[in-house]
Design an enzyme around this catalytic site. Structure first.
Site, PDB file in Angstrom:
ATOM      1  N   SER A   1      35.459  33.078  41.318  1.00 60.54           N
ATOM      2  CA  SER A   1      36.156  32.704  40.511  1.00 60.54           C
ATOM      3  C   SER A   1      37.612  32.933  41.139  1.00 60.54           C
ATOM      4  CB  SER A   1      35.834  34.275  39.538  1.00 60.54           C
ATOM      5  OG  SER A   1      37.500  34.069  38.701  1.00 60.54           O
TER       6      SER A   1
ATOM      7  N   TYR B   1      35.302  42.960  36.873  1.00 59.60           N
ATOM      8  CA  TYR B   1      34.944  40.990  37.523  1.00 59.60           C
ATOM      9  C   TYR B   1      35.677  40.493  38.795  1.00 59.60           C
ATOM     10  CZ  TYR B   1      34.891  36.407  36.289  1.00 59.60           C
ATOM     11  OH  TYR B   1      34.870  34.756  36.269  1.00 59.60           O
TER      12      TYR B   1
END
Ligand code: NAD
Length: 258
Positions: A140, A153
């Site tokens: 990401s 995350y």
């Protein structure tokens, strides 16, 4: 990015979390180039996706290392080989660190960092013995930058970029490349699920969450489509990408140019 048609014919790919969104689009791209795809998902809905792609389905919840080990073993046993591994399964949980549930942290690190490690551990050796392999980690933009309230995350994705580099160094001499793709916001259920909470927190309509929050730092003012990530993953499996390894490739609408 154009690639010769059918160039993955005879190859087997395992895509985790391929029952939705980015994983599903990557699985479709690989099938389009001739690969057999093993779809993994924790939800049974992945079975219909696999059938639609002419592939096979292995259901496993990858938040525990035991299930990741079982997936690696069953994938190898079912086809005799796994040439391409795409570590994609993941989810987001948004909360300040002071309120972040430890169990959620453990689950997210298990799914988005330990499972890719366990699957790489199980499948990279046979790839090196075969002299060809591709491992693609769906990281990401949060492997490169941070946002508040996304501790687990961001930590998992930064860790995944590190794992990518180590695996690339260990496998490079054996015809195996290992790369991470680092997208900004992609139009998937994972992003759509964040809209109501962010709209409520900020007191703005959901459409404005996309235009004013998600796309605010971007140069290109639109969401990325899942098939665009699929196209980049497909390119990384091609001979044209044989010398690209160890990278965390931003696909970020210009976000990190800032
Ligand atoms: P999605 O929610 O559309 O799909 C994720 C899939 O993973 C689902 O089918 C889900 O059932 C599966 N999954 C969730 N937990 C699992 C588990 N424990 N075991 C096995 N499967 C599990 O999400 P997406 O947007 O396609 O995200 C896929 C990956 O891309 C994630 O790793 C995410 O972090 C990453 N990513 C997404 C975006 C985005 O904007 N959508 C941006 C950057 C990175």
């Amino acid at each position: 990015m154009s690639t010769p048609s059918g160039f993955l014919s005879g190859k087997t790919a395992l895509v985790t979390g391929a029952g939705s969104g980015i994983g599903r689009a990557i699985a479709a791209a690989l099938v389009g180039a001739g690969a057999h795809v093993i779809v993994n998902d924790k939800r049974g809905a992945g079975k219909a996706i696999a059938e639609g792609l002419g592939g096979s389905f292995i259901q496993a919840d990858l938040s525990t290392p035991e299930e990741a080990e079982r997936l690696a073993a069953e994938a190898l046993a079912s086809r005799g080989r796994v040439d391409i591994l795409v570590n994609n399964a993941g989810f987001q949980h948004v909360s300040p660190i002071t309120e972040f549930p430890v169990a959620k942290w453990t689950e997210m690190l298990g799914l988005m960092l330990t499972a890719p490690f366990v699957l790489t551990k199980g499948l990279m050796g046979p790839m090196m013995e075969a002299g060809w392999g591709r491992i693609i980690n769906i990281a990401s933009i949060h492997a490169l930058i941070a946002s508040p309230n996304k501790a687990a995350y961001t930590a998992a994705k930064h860790g995944l970029a590190g794992l990518t580099k180590v695996a690339a160094l260990e496998a490079g001499a054996h015809g195996v490349t290992v790369n991470a793709i680092c997208p900004a916001y992609v139009r998937t259920p994972l992003v759509e699920a964040q809209l109501p909470a962010q709209a409520a927190t900020l007191g703005i309509p959901e459409e404005e969450v996309v235009s004013k929050v998600m796309l605010e730092p971007a140069a290109i003012k639109r969401l990325i489509e899942p098939n665009e990530v699929g196209a980049l993953a497909l390119f990384l499996t091609s001979d044209a990408a044989a010398t690209i390894t160890g990278l965390a490739l931003p696909m970020d609408l210009g976000w990190t140019a800032r």
